[in-house]
Design an enzyme around this catalytic site. Structure first.
Site, PDB file in Angstrom:
ATOM      1  N   CYS A  40      -2.915  -3.184   7.134  1.00  0.00           N
ATOM      2  CA  CYS A  40      -2.798  -3.276   8.508  1.00  0.00           C
ATOM      3  C   CYS A  40      -3.034  -2.252   9.061  1.00  0.00           C
ATOM      4  O   CYS A  40      -2.881  -0.942   8.673  1.00  0.00           O
ATOM      5  CB  CYS A  40      -1.297  -3.902   8.597  1.00  0.00           C
ATOM      6  SG  CYS A  40      -0.193  -2.580   8.453  1.00  0.00           S
ATOM      7  N   TRP A  95      16.220 -45.024 -10.158  1.00  0.00           N
ATOM      8  CA  TRP A  95      15.298 -43.935  -9.914  1.00  0.00           C
ATOM      9  C   TRP A  95      14.152 -44.443 -10.304  1.00  0.00           C
ATOM     10  O   TRP A  95      13.727 -44.924 -11.413  1.00  0.00           O
ATOM     11  CB  TRP A  95      15.590 -42.721 -10.721  1.00  0.00           C
ATOM     12  CG  TRP A  95      16.741 -41.865 -10.327  1.00  0.00           C
ATOM     13  CD1 TRP A  95      18.149 -42.252 -11.139  1.00  0.00           C
ATOM     14  CD2 TRP A  95      17.091 -41.279  -9.574  1.00  0.00           C
ATOM     15  NE1 TRP A  95      19.184 -41.319 -10.606  1.00  0.00           N
ATOM     16  CE2 TRP A  95      18.359 -40.814  -9.460  1.00  0.00           C
ATOM     17  CE3 TRP A  95      16.200 -40.420  -8.503  1.00  0.00           C
ATOM     18  CZ2 TRP A  95      18.978 -39.836  -8.421  1.00  0.00           C
ATOM     19  CZ3 TRP A  95      16.898 -39.682  -7.392  1.00  0.00           C
ATOM     20  CH2 TRP A  95      18.273 -39.208  -7.421  1.00  0.00           C
ATOM     21  N   GLY A 128      10.733 -41.436   3.366  1.00  0.00           N
ATOM     22  CA  GLY A 128      10.262 -42.600   3.318  1.00  0.00           C
ATOM     23  C   GLY A 128       8.895 -42.744   4.026  1.00  0.00           C
ATOM     24  O   GLY A 128       8.551 -41.840   4.586  1.00  0.00           O
ATOM     25  N   THR A 164       7.433 -47.313  -2.988  1.00  0.00           N
ATOM     26  CA  THR A 164       8.528 -46.090  -3.162  1.00  0.00           C
ATOM     27  C   THR A 164       9.691 -46.587  -3.361  1.00  0.00           C
ATOM     28  O   THR A 164      10.455 -45.602  -3.519  1.00  0.00           O
ATOM     29  CB  THR A 164       8.312 -45.354  -1.897  1.00  0.00           C
ATOM     30  OG1 THR A 164       8.466 -46.272  -0.733  1.00  0.00           O
ATOM     31  CG2 THR A 164       6.821 -44.681  -1.837  1.00  0.00           C
ATOM     32  N   GLU A 220       0.828  -1.115   0.138  1.00  0.00           N
ATOM     33  CA  GLU A 220      -0.043  -0.176   0.026  1.00  0.00           C
ATOM     34  C   GLU A 220       0.801   1.347  -0.198  1.00  0.00           C
ATOM     35  O   GLU A 220       0.472   2.231  -0.768  1.00  0.00           O
ATOM     36  CB  GLU A 220      -0.737   0.097   1.149  1.00  0.00           C
ATOM     37  CG  GLU A 220      -1.989  -0.958   1.363  1.00  0.00           C
ATOM     38  CD  GLU A 220      -1.440  -2.360   2.162  1.00  0.00           C
ATOM     39  OE1 GLU A 220      -0.232  -2.670   1.939  1.00  0.00           O
ATOM     40  OE2 GLU A 220      -2.248  -2.692   2.804  1.00  0.00           O
TER      41      GLU A 220
HETATM   42  N1  LIG Z   1      10.200 -42.830  -3.820  1.00  0.00           N
HETATM   43  C1  LIG Z   1      10.309 -42.041  -2.917  1.00  0.00           C
HETATM   44  O1  LIG Z   1       9.530 -40.896  -3.224  1.00  0.00           O
HETATM   45  C2  LIG Z   1      11.122 -42.007  -1.673  1.00  0.00           C
HETATM   46  C3  LIG Z   1      11.401 -40.903  -0.917  1.00  0.00           C
HETATM   47  C4  LIG Z   1      12.266 -40.990   0.218  1.00  0.00           C
HETATM   48  C5  LIG Z   1      12.669 -42.075   0.625  1.00  0.00           C
HETATM   49  N2  LIG Z   1      12.411 -43.281  -0.167  1.00  0.00           N
HETATM   50  C6  LIG Z   1      12.742 -44.669   0.221  1.00  0.00           C
HETATM   51  O2  LIG Z   1      12.182 -44.846   1.576  1.00  0.00           O
HETATM   52  C7  LIG Z   1      13.171 -45.734   2.328  1.00  0.00           C
HETATM   53  C8  LIG Z   1      13.232 -45.260   3.668  1.00  0.00           C
HETATM   54  O3  LIG Z   1      11.966 -45.222   4.446  1.00  0.00           O
HETATM   55  P1  LIG Z   1      12.249 -45.067   5.942  1.00  0.00           P
HETATM   56  O4  LIG Z   1      10.796 -45.250   6.319  1.00  0.00           O
HETATM   57  O5  LIG Z   1      13.191 -45.881   6.872  1.00  0.00           O
HETATM   58  O6  LIG Z   1      12.809 -43.422   5.905  1.00  0.00           O
HETATM   59  P2  LIG Z   1      12.233 -42.099   6.519  1.00  0.00           P
HETATM   60  O7  LIG Z   1      10.744 -42.161   7.022  1.00  0.00           O
HETATM   61  O8  LIG Z   1      12.751 -41.202   5.471  1.00  0.00           O
HETATM   62  O9  LIG Z   1      12.969 -42.135   7.754  1.00  0.00           O
HETATM   63  C9  LIG Z   1      12.458 -42.679   8.998  1.00  0.00           C
HETATM   64  C10 LIG Z   1      13.466 -42.283  10.245  1.00  0.00           C
HETATM   65  O10 LIG Z   1      13.149 -40.868  10.622  1.00  0.00           O
HETATM   66  C11 LIG Z   1      13.107 -40.626  11.912  1.00  0.00           C
HETATM   67  N3  LIG Z   1      11.843 -40.066  12.601  1.00  0.00           N
HETATM   68  C12 LIG Z   1      10.755 -40.204  11.793  1.00  0.00           C
HETATM   69  N4  LIG Z   1       9.932 -39.673  12.576  1.00  0.00           N
HETATM   70  C13 LIG Z   1      10.431 -39.244  13.607  1.00  0.00           C
HETATM   71  C14 LIG Z   1       9.892 -38.500  14.858  1.00  0.00           C
HETATM   72  N5  LIG Z   1       8.800 -38.413  14.896  1.00  0.00           N
HETATM   73  N6  LIG Z   1      10.900 -38.573  15.932  1.00  0.00           N
HETATM   74  C15 LIG Z   1      12.305 -38.745  15.611  1.00  0.00           C
HETATM   75  N7  LIG Z   1      12.712 -39.537  14.812  1.00  0.00           N
HETATM   76  C16 LIG Z   1      11.570 -39.844  13.632  1.00  0.00           C
HETATM   77  C17 LIG Z   1      13.495 -41.966  12.647  1.00  0.00           C
HETATM   78  O11 LIG Z   1      15.007 -42.159  12.484  1.00  0.00           O
HETATM   79  P3  LIG Z   1      15.645 -43.067  13.527  1.00  0.00           P
HETATM   80  O12 LIG Z   1      15.999 -44.325  12.712  1.00  0.00           O
HETATM   81  O13 LIG Z   1      17.154 -42.218  13.617  1.00  0.00           O
HETATM   82  O14 LIG Z   1      15.349 -43.115  14.737  1.00  0.00           O
HETATM   83  C18 LIG Z   1      12.929 -42.919  11.475  1.00  0.00           C
HETATM   84  O15 LIG Z   1      13.694 -44.304  11.630  1.00  0.00           O
HETATM   85  C19 LIG Z   1      14.325 -45.887   1.542  1.00  0.00           C
HETATM   86  O16 LIG Z   1      14.355 -47.136   0.864  1.00  0.00           O
HETATM   87  C20 LIG Z   1      14.182 -44.705   0.335  1.00  0.00           C
HETATM   88  O17 LIG Z   1      14.813 -45.128  -0.799  1.00  0.00           O
HETATM   89  C21 LIG Z   1      11.545 -43.242  -1.214  1.00  0.00           C
END
Ligand SMILES: NC(=O)c1ccc[n+]([C@@H]2O[C@H](COP(=O)([O-])OP(=O)(O)OC[C@H]3O[C@@H](n4cnc5c(N)ncnc54)[C@H](OP(=O)(O)O)[C@@H]3O)[C@@H](O)[C@H]2O)c1
Length: 372
Positions: free
Chosen positions: A79, A174, A302, A165, A56
């Site tokens: 504002c 990929w 993930g 995923t 403004e």
């Molecule tokens: N296709 C896609 O778009 C895509 C994208 C990303 C990943 N991915 C795939 O997904 C897989 C990994 O999956 P994921 O489920 O293991 O991974 P993630 O969800 O990225 O990470 C999980 C980790 O995040 C931490 N976490 C999550 N929430 C939390 C909270 N509230 N407080 C504290 N820590 C928290 C924990 O870590 P800590 O273990 O340290 O406790 C948990 O083990 C891989 O294979 C990857 O290639 C695919």
């Protein structure tokens, strides 16, 4: 009743507001146009970034004497409080503007109708609700922040046709095509931060930066990694690349992360663990990111973190790339248990758009959570 010139001026103000891009948060994006007493364009302005003059004030300065007796057309209620800059209502009244057309009222509790009241008390005619839906969409991150105090979260996932995923061994590079991956880089450039979980860091060692072939100075988002253990082990790219990196862990875990704390740009944020677990409260994390000026977050995680965010109703929109491949049920699912045991409990999308992205399809929309 609004005139044709005022409708056109609001369309122009909306276009100007967009120029504020992602740099105005925690302020809204605002554009303003001034029409002189004959309804001709006399000046305009937009809010460039937080701390800079409001739209403004810039519009009044650009209109000069022509503002007197004229109309201001502005995308948001002006504002009326002293923030980083003076009240816009004072500037409008002093400029001798006789009519103000506003797209929508500002829900900021310091304004919330008070700006309109002040203008009307000064004898200025005020009209509201012109192109309000478009302005609401433009300022969805700001409006969400005012309502919840949290950052807006867009969940981005690359899926196979059968909703996986990653393959059984955790490999996911990929799934989406090169064109989709470039699109994701542009999405990263438009948000305050990219969020992921420690599981993805360990599995993929992602950079989560913007790396596009052209020479434009793309802005780099902060990178936020959530972990309950702080166990990262080796030297991951996410911590080594320049820029702001935030490691979010439960209280007490930060002390073990000295190796990372000393790296340039790396910050460790500690949060109380949720009772009975080592998980941090994701609501607290998103309130802190918002308070630190990170208005919009792109989550590239993930199934674990994606599921937790959905369960806590913290995902606001999704961008899902579906690639022409099949991984079978041994592949990793996008989500874990969500407590959806019948179709009427499905989480649905609103404002859905669907488009081709190279050989993939991109579906985008806002999440609708059930009221009960
Ligand atoms: N296709 C896609 O778009 C895509 C994208 C990303 C990943 N991915 C795939 O997904 C897989 C990994 O999956 P994921 O489920 O293991 O991974 P993630 O969800 O990225 O990470 C999980 C980790 O995040 C931490 N976490 C999550 N929430 C939390 C909270 N509230 N407080 C504290 N820590 C928290 C924990 O870590 P800590 O273990 O340290 O406790 C948990 O083990 C891989 O294979 C990857 O290639 C695919």
């Amino acid at each position: 009743m609004v005139s044709k010139a005022e409708i056109n001026a609001m369309k122009k103000a909306l276009k100007l507001a967009i120029l504020g891009g992602g740099s105005t948060f925690p302020n809204p994006m605002v554009g303003a146009v001034i029409l002189d007493r004959d309804g001709n364009h006399a000046g305009d302005g937009f809010h460039r970034e937080c701390g800079a003059p409001h739209a403004e004030v810039i519009a009044i300065a650009s209109a000069g004497d022509a503002a007197s007796g004229g109309t201001m057309v502005v995308t948001l209620e002006p504002c009326c409080h002293h923030g980083r800059t003076g009240p816009c209502t004072d500037a409008i009244i002093s400029a001798g503007i006789k009519r103000v057309v506003i797209a929508m009222t500002d829900p900021d509790p310091r304004v919330n109708g008070e700006g309109i009241k002040q203008l009307e008390s000064a004898g200025i005619e005020v009209e509201t609700d012109l192109l309000a839906a478009s302005v609401r969409e433009l300022n969805r991150v700001y409006l969400h922040y005012i309502e919840t105090g949290r950052s807006w979260v867009t969940l981005k996932i690359a899926l196979s046709l059968d909703g996986r995923t990653a393959a059984a061994d955790g490999s996911s590079r990929w799934i989406s095509c090169e064109q989709s991956r470039r699109r994701v880089q542009r999405m990263r450039a438009s948000v305050g931060a990219v969020l992921t979980g420690a599981g993805t860091v360990r599995a993929d060692d992602p950079e989560l930066t913007v790396r596009l072939p052209d020479s434009r100075p793309w802005s780099q988002p902060a990178r936020v990694v959530v972990s309950s253990t702080g166990d990262f082990g080796d030297s991951w790219k996410i911590f080594r690349n320049p820029g702001r990196v935030i490691i979010a862990v439960p209280e007490g875990v930060g002390a073990r992360l000295t190796e990372y704390k000393d790296l340039p740009g790396v910050e460790v944020w500690e949060f109380p663990a949720d009772s009975g677990s080592r998980s941090i409260s994701l609501v607290s994390l998103l309130k802190r990111t918002a308070a630190e000026g990170l208005g919009e977050i792109l989550c590239e995680a993930g199934s674990d973190l994606s599921t937790r965010l959905l369960r806590d109703e913290l995902v606001d929109s999704v961008s899902i790339f579906t690639a022409p491949m099949i991984l079978g049920s041994e592949g990793r699912p996008a989500f874990e248990l969500l407590g959806i045991d019948s179709i009427e409990k499905a989480i649905r999308l609103d404002n859905v758009s669907s488009s081709r992205s190279g050989s993939d399809f991109l579906t985008e929309g806002s999440i609708v959570y059930r009221a009960d």
